[in-house]
Write a protein that holds these residues in place. Structure first.
Motif, PDB file in Angstrom:
ATOM      1  N   ARG A  33       0.807  -1.220   0.000  1.00  0.00           N
ATOM      2  CA  ARG A  33       0.000   0.000   0.000  1.00  0.00           C
ATOM      3  C   ARG A  33       0.845   1.276   0.000  1.00  0.00           C
ATOM      4  NH1 ARG A  33      -5.430   0.257  -1.303  1.00  0.00           N
ATOM      5  NH2 ARG A  33      -6.536  -1.598  -0.538  1.00  0.00           N
ATOM      6  N   THR A  78      -0.236   3.775  -2.552  1.00  0.00           N
ATOM      7  CA  THR A  78      -1.497   4.400  -2.131  1.00  0.00           C
ATOM      8  C   THR A  78      -1.237   5.498  -1.116  1.00  0.00           C
ATOM      9  OG1 THR A  78      -2.624   2.273  -2.418  1.00  0.00           O
ATOM     10  CG2 THR A  78      -3.780   3.950  -1.153  1.00  0.00           C
ATOM     11  N   ILE A  79      -0.382   5.202  -0.136  1.00  0.00           N
ATOM     12  CA  ILE A  79      -0.048   6.185   0.901  1.00  0.00           C
ATOM     13  C   ILE A  79       0.659   7.387   0.278  1.00  0.00           C
ATOM     14  CG2 ILE A  79       1.388   6.571   2.951  1.00  0.00           C
ATOM     15  CD1 ILE A  79       0.848   3.595   3.651  1.00  0.00           C
ATOM     16  N   THR A 118       0.344   8.574  -2.704  1.00  0.00           N
ATOM     17  CA  THR A 118      -0.653   9.389  -3.415  1.00  0.00           C
ATOM     18  C   THR A 118      -1.568  10.126  -2.439  1.00  0.00           C
ATOM     19  OG1 THR A 118      -0.635   7.841  -5.289  1.00  0.00           O
ATOM     20  CG2 THR A 118      -2.536   9.307  -5.086  1.00  0.00           C
ATOM     21  N   ASN A 119      -2.038   9.432  -1.410  1.00  0.00           N
ATOM     22  CA  ASN A 119      -2.971  10.041  -0.453  1.00  0.00           C
ATOM     23  C   ASN A 119      -2.362  11.238   0.267  1.00  0.00           C
ATOM     24  OD1 ASN A 119      -4.845   8.111  -1.119  1.00  0.00           O
ATOM     25  ND2 ASN A 119      -4.605   6.898   0.744  1.00  0.00           N
ATOM     26  N   SER A 121      -3.338  10.301   8.707  1.00  0.00           N
ATOM     27  CA  SER A 121      -3.795  11.314   7.751  1.00  0.00           C
ATOM     28  C   SER A 121      -2.750  12.387   7.489  1.00  0.00           C
ATOM     29  CB  SER A 121      -5.075  11.980   8.272  1.00  0.00           C
ATOM     30  OG  SER A 121      -4.854  12.532   9.563  1.00  0.00           O
ATOM     31  N   ALA A 130     -10.845   0.301  -0.213  1.00  0.00           N
ATOM     32  CA  ALA A 130      -9.998   1.292   0.449  1.00  0.00           C
ATOM     33  C   ALA A 130      -8.973   0.625   1.366  1.00  0.00           C
ATOM     34  CB  ALA A 130     -10.861   2.264   1.253  1.00  0.00           C
TER      35      ALA A 130
END
Length: 379
Positions: A28, A31-32, A34-35, A92, A158
């Motif tokens: 992931r 994904t991280i 990009t987030n 976050s 997700a």
């Protein structure tokens, strides 16, 4: 023999589950990235949290495996490691992610020392090589983890429910199999570290683990991004997946390979496979050459760490737990340098060029292994 079989089965489960947890996080990473909107250099800096926390955990892990039965720190470290997956999923901001990764890596440090100490002790009781197969199960867990991740990514699931599910399932399995782990394995000698000039036996083994970890850790953290950005694959876990498959295959047969050709030749074979594999992926950055290249790198890196841990378990100066802890520290430094180094090189040049560092690290296994076996012969 029945008791030994139960010990081997339960320890195998822990190696497997640890691989599942690690690969679930590693798959992931894109994904991280990009987030949180991180570039390569920023991601490299974030990844520093893991090897730094592992280095800080050196005295703690060494103390725990010498103070208690190894199954005690093994269980508690595993539970913390699984729980940290949920914190990684919920992070976050970069600060929260670094905090979660710090604890994730600290727990993995303790877990790896405890598991490998149990493996070396059990291997001696069986009186045959089996450490490679334990690490093969770690890689198999990695394959299952990244395969599950690939499925969920293709279904647009997700990251939060994904990592929460992995955490819950692995915790339940660990609590069940804990009861069958090897007991009464606390070493009565060789548990004291002495501050003097480096022990050459540990130094050479440490350098072998250092360069193997630089390759292995770098491939864990950057293979997905390489396939995403350089190869241009939408399902970016393909490279990581094939790397893990061939790493597992290599580890399951590495004990037989060592019996056939010996450890010195196995180190040389590993070095050549890493060099050729990275060369293919860098010179021909399209799907099939990169897949073949990553396969060779996985096969090449796989045998080095379990083989070196086996040698560390025979240290004339330290107990197996302390020797493995010391040698692992070199591996942590390799992981400390590797992923951020690739990030900085990629930011300065490009990701394709930065992967050449893995090929150079692989080649260095040859002279260092030669120096170790010369030392061993002279002794």
């Amino acid at each position: 023999m029945q008791a030994l079989t139960k010990h081997r089965l339960s320890l195998s489960i822990f190696f497997f589950l640890t691989g599942v947890n690690f690969s679930s996080w590693a798959s992931r990473i894109p994904t991280i990235k990009t987030n949180l909107g991180l570039n390569e250099a920023e991601l490299g800096t974030v990844l520093l949290a893991m090897p730094v926390s592992s280095l800080i955990g050196l005295p703690l892990s060494g103390w725990l495996v010498s103070k208690y039965e190894t199954r005690v720190p093994l269980l508690y470290a595993f539970l913390l490691n699984a729980i940290c997956l949920t914190f990684i999923a919920l992070a976050s901001t970069s600060f929260l992610l670094v905090s979660a990764l710090f604890m994730f890596s600290m727990s993995m440090r303790i877990l790896n020392i405890a598991m490998n100490t149990q493996a070396i002790t059990l291997q001696k009781q069986y009186d045959k090589k089996m450490n490679g197969s334990f690490h093969g199960l770690w890689s198999t867990g990695g394959i299952i983890g990244v395969g599950f991740s690939t499925l969920l990514i293709s279904l647009d699931v997700a990251m939060v429910p994904h990592l929460f599910a992995v955490s819950g399932l692995t915790i339940a399995a660990a609590l069940y199999f804990y009861r069958y782990l090897l007991q009464n394995d606390k070493s009565s000698a060789g548990n004291k570290l002495t501050l003097s000039k480096p022990d050459p036996y540990i130094l050479y083994l440490g350098l072998l683990v250092f360069f193997a970890a630089l390759c292995e850790g770098g491939m864990f953290d950057w293979s997905g991004i390489y396939f995403q950005q350089v190869v241009g694959e939408e399902v970016f876990t393909a490279g990581y997946f094939i790397f893990m498959i061939f790493m597992a295959l290599s580890r399951f047969i590495s004990d037989r390979i060592i019996d056939k050709i010996g450890m010195p030749a196995t180190y040389m074979m590993s070095a050549l496979l890493i060099f050729v594999g990275i060369g293919l992926a860098v010179l021909f950055p399209s799907f099939w050459p990169a897949m073949i290249g990553f396969s060779l790198v996985g096969f090449g890196t796989a045998a080095v760490i379990p083989m070196t841990y086996t040698l560390a378990g025979s240290s004339p100066k330290y107990s197996a737990g302390i020797a493995i802890s010391l040698v692992t520290t070199f591996g942590i430094v390799g992981m400390l340098i590797g992923p951020p180094m690739i990030g900085y090189l990629a930011h300065a040049f490009n990701l394709q060029v930065s992967f050449v560092a893995f090929a150079l690290a692989g080649v260095l296994l040859i002279p260092i292994s030669k120096m170790f076996f010369k030392l061993q012969r002279d002794a």
